[in-house]
Design a protein around this motif. Structure first.
Motif, PDB file in Angstrom:
ATOM      1  N   ARG A   1       0.823  -1.096   0.052  1.00  0.00           N
ATOM      2  CA  ARG A   1       0.088  -0.150   0.003  1.00  0.00           C
ATOM      3  C   ARG A   1       0.827   1.191  -0.071  1.00  0.00           C
ATOM      4  O   ARG A   1       0.656   2.464  -0.538  1.00  0.00           O
ATOM      5  N   SER A   2       1.902   1.319   0.725  1.00  0.00           N
ATOM      6  CA  SER A   2       2.808   2.420   0.751  1.00  0.00           C
ATOM      7  C   SER A   2       3.725   2.582  -0.424  1.00  0.00           C
ATOM      8  O   SER A   2       3.633   3.844  -0.898  1.00  0.00           O
ATOM      9  N   ALA A   3       3.987   1.547  -0.984  1.00  0.00           N
ATOM     10  CA  ALA A   3       4.641   1.808  -2.240  1.00  0.00           C
ATOM     11  C   ALA A   3       3.944   1.990  -3.610  1.00  0.00           C
ATOM     12  O   ALA A   3       4.112   2.910  -4.172  1.00  0.00           O
TER      13      ALA A   3
ATOM     14  N   GLU B   1       6.045   3.805 -17.185  1.00  0.00           N
ATOM     15  CA  GLU B   1       6.704   3.144 -15.929  1.00  0.00           C
ATOM     16  C   GLU B   1       5.787   2.878 -14.753  1.00  0.00           C
ATOM     17  O   GLU B   1       5.876   1.774 -14.113  1.00  0.00           O
ATOM     18  N   LEU B   2       5.034   4.026 -14.490  1.00  0.00           N
ATOM     19  CA  LEU B   2       3.894   3.451 -13.601  1.00  0.00           C
ATOM     20  C   LEU B   2       3.040   2.157 -13.813  1.00  0.00           C
ATOM     21  O   LEU B   2       3.008   1.300 -12.708  1.00  0.00           O
ATOM     22  N   ILE B   3       2.663   1.831 -14.994  1.00  0.00           N
ATOM     23  CA  ILE B   3       1.911   0.736 -15.429  1.00  0.00           C
ATOM     24  C   ILE B   3       2.738  -0.580 -14.845  1.00  0.00           C
ATOM     25  O   ILE B   3       2.336  -1.553 -14.299  1.00  0.00           O
ATOM     26  N   LYS B   4       4.164  -0.470 -15.392  1.00  0.00           N
ATOM     27  CA  LYS B   4       5.123  -1.763 -15.204  1.00  0.00           C
ATOM     28  C   LYS B   4       5.263  -1.766 -13.915  1.00  0.00           C
ATOM     29  O   LYS B   4       5.129  -3.147 -13.359  1.00  0.00           O
ATOM     30  N   LEU B   5       5.700  -0.598 -13.033  1.00  0.00           N
ATOM     31  CA  LEU B   5       5.845  -0.912 -11.434  1.00  0.00           C
ATOM     32  C   LEU B   5       4.758  -1.315 -10.867  1.00  0.00           C
ATOM     33  O   LEU B   5       4.745  -2.137 -10.024  1.00  0.00           O
ATOM     34  N   LYS B   6       3.235  -0.941 -11.296  1.00  0.00           N
ATOM     35  CA  LYS B   6       2.187  -1.240 -10.550  1.00  0.00           C
ATOM     36  C   LYS B   6       1.912  -2.893 -10.810  1.00  0.00           C
ATOM     37  O   LYS B   6       1.636  -3.612  -9.802  1.00  0.00           O
ATOM     38  N   ALA B   7       2.273  -3.469 -11.937  1.00  0.00           N
ATOM     39  CA  ALA B   7       2.194  -4.877 -12.372  1.00  0.00           C
ATOM     40  C   ALA B   7       3.139  -5.674 -11.487  1.00  0.00           C
ATOM     41  O   ALA B   7       2.753  -6.730 -10.873  1.00  0.00           O
ATOM     42  N   ILE B   8       4.184  -5.176 -11.387  1.00  0.00           N
ATOM     43  CA  ILE B   8       5.184  -5.877 -10.552  1.00  0.00           C
ATOM     44  C   ILE B   8       4.822  -5.772  -9.220  1.00  0.00           C
ATOM     45  O   ILE B   8       4.915  -6.873  -8.567  1.00  0.00           O
ATOM     46  N   TYR B   9       4.292  -4.771  -8.640  1.00  0.00           N
ATOM     47  CA  TYR B   9       3.892  -4.617  -7.435  1.00  0.00           C
ATOM     48  C   TYR B   9       2.888  -5.706  -6.822  1.00  0.00           C
ATOM     49  O   TYR B   9       2.665  -6.328  -6.143  1.00  0.00           O
ATOM     50  N   GLU B  10       1.781  -5.859  -7.890  1.00  0.00           N
ATOM     51  CA  GLU B  10       0.895  -6.612  -7.895  1.00  0.00           C
ATOM     52  C   GLU B  10       1.049  -8.172  -7.821  1.00  0.00           C
ATOM     53  O   GLU B  10       0.565  -9.278  -7.246  1.00  0.00           O
TER      54      GLU B  10
ATOM     55  N   LEU C   1       4.138  -9.149  -6.918  1.00  0.00           N
ATOM     56  CA  LEU C   1       4.755  -9.536  -5.595  1.00  0.00           C
ATOM     57  C   LEU C   1       3.480  -9.796  -4.537  1.00  0.00           C
ATOM     58  O   LEU C   1       3.942 -10.610  -3.514  1.00  0.00           O
ATOM     59  N   GLU C   2       2.707  -8.974  -4.500  1.00  0.00           N
ATOM     60  CA  GLU C   2       1.419  -9.244  -3.581  1.00  0.00           C
ATOM     61  C   GLU C   2       0.787 -10.745  -3.597  1.00  0.00           C
ATOM     62  O   GLU C   2       0.471 -11.455  -2.776  1.00  0.00           O
ATOM     63  N   SER C   3       0.729 -11.012  -4.681  1.00  0.00           N
ATOM     64  CA  SER C   3       0.361 -12.439  -5.293  1.00  0.00           C
ATOM     65  C   SER C   3       1.179 -13.630  -4.625  1.00  0.00           C
ATOM     66  O   SER C   3       0.622 -14.399  -4.232  1.00  0.00           O
ATOM     67  N   VAL C   4       2.676 -13.254  -4.837  1.00  0.00           N
ATOM     68  CA  VAL C   4       3.408 -14.141  -4.261  1.00  0.00           C
ATOM     69  C   VAL C   4       3.414 -14.297  -2.699  1.00  0.00           C
ATOM     70  O   VAL C   4       3.500 -15.491  -2.020  1.00  0.00           O
ATOM     71  N   THR C   5       3.168 -13.296  -2.142  1.00  0.00           N
ATOM     72  CA  THR C   5       3.092 -13.288  -0.786  1.00  0.00           C
ATOM     73  C   THR C   5       2.053 -13.824  -0.237  1.00  0.00           C
ATOM     74  O   THR C   5       1.994 -14.789   0.691  1.00  0.00           O
ATOM     75  N   ASP C   6       0.834 -13.863  -0.996  1.00  0.00           N
ATOM     76  CA  ASP C   6      -0.571 -14.375  -0.574  1.00  0.00           C
ATOM     77  C   ASP C   6      -0.330 -15.935  -0.845  1.00  0.00           C
ATOM     78  O   ASP C   6      -0.687 -16.687   0.127  1.00  0.00           O
ATOM     79  N   ARG C   7       0.299 -16.378  -1.838  1.00  0.00           N
ATOM     80  CA  ARG C   7       0.662 -17.751  -2.154  1.00  0.00           C
ATOM     81  C   ARG C   7       1.464 -18.289  -1.069  1.00  0.00           C
ATOM     82  O   ARG C   7       1.192 -19.275  -0.575  1.00  0.00           O
ATOM     83  N   CYS C   8       2.625 -17.376  -0.583  1.00  0.00           N
ATOM     84  CA  CYS C   8       3.588 -17.956   0.565  1.00  0.00           C
ATOM     85  C   CYS C   8       2.523 -18.337   1.870  1.00  0.00           C
ATOM     86  O   CYS C   8       2.788 -19.350   2.342  1.00  0.00           O
ATOM     87  N   GLU C   9       1.962 -17.393   2.045  1.00  0.00           N
ATOM     88  CA  GLU C   9       1.029 -17.758   3.350  1.00  0.00           C
ATOM     89  C   GLU C   9       0.067 -18.973   3.065  1.00  0.00           C
ATOM     90  O   GLU C   9      -0.085 -19.621   4.065  1.00  0.00           O
ATOM     91  N   ASP C  10      -0.518 -18.912   1.597  1.00  0.00           N
ATOM     92  CA  ASP C  10      -1.241 -20.200   1.819  1.00  0.00           C
ATOM     93  C   ASP C  10      -0.329 -21.505   1.925  1.00  0.00           C
ATOM     94  O   ASP C  10      -0.782 -22.645   2.445  1.00  0.00           O
ATOM     95  N   VAL C  11       0.709 -21.395   1.361  1.00  0.00           N
ATOM     96  CA  VAL C  11       1.905 -22.635   1.465  1.00  0.00           C
ATOM     97  C   VAL C  11       2.180 -22.876   3.058  1.00  0.00           C
ATOM     98  O   VAL C  11       1.952 -24.097   3.500  1.00  0.00           O
TER      99      VAL C  11
END
Length: 59
Positions: A11-13, A26-35, A37-47
């Motif tokens: 959220r801060s980023a 650049e905004l669109i690219k970085l936003k996609a990367i941030y999203e 990374l969020e998905s990765v952290t959610d999957r790690c929590e699931d695991v």
């Protein structure tokens, strides 16, 4: 707890990105990367939750 920390960082980023990035591409690219990374952290929590369940089931 770590997933919650990651959500706060995201959220801060995102907030900083939309406030400070002038280049739309650049905004669109970085936003996609941030999203992603969020998905990765959610999957790690699931695991982690699955592993915890297996450990509890077999102890």
């Amino acid at each position: 707890r770590l997933e919650g920390d990651a959500d706060r960082v995201l959220r801060s980023a995102m907030s900083k990105l939309f406030r400070e990035e002038a280049d739309v591409r650049e905004l669109i690219k970085l936003k996609a990367i941030y999203e992603l990374l969020e998905s990765v952290t959610d999957r790690c929590e699931d695991v982690a939750n699955h592993i915890e369940g297996i450990i509890l089931e077999n102890s």
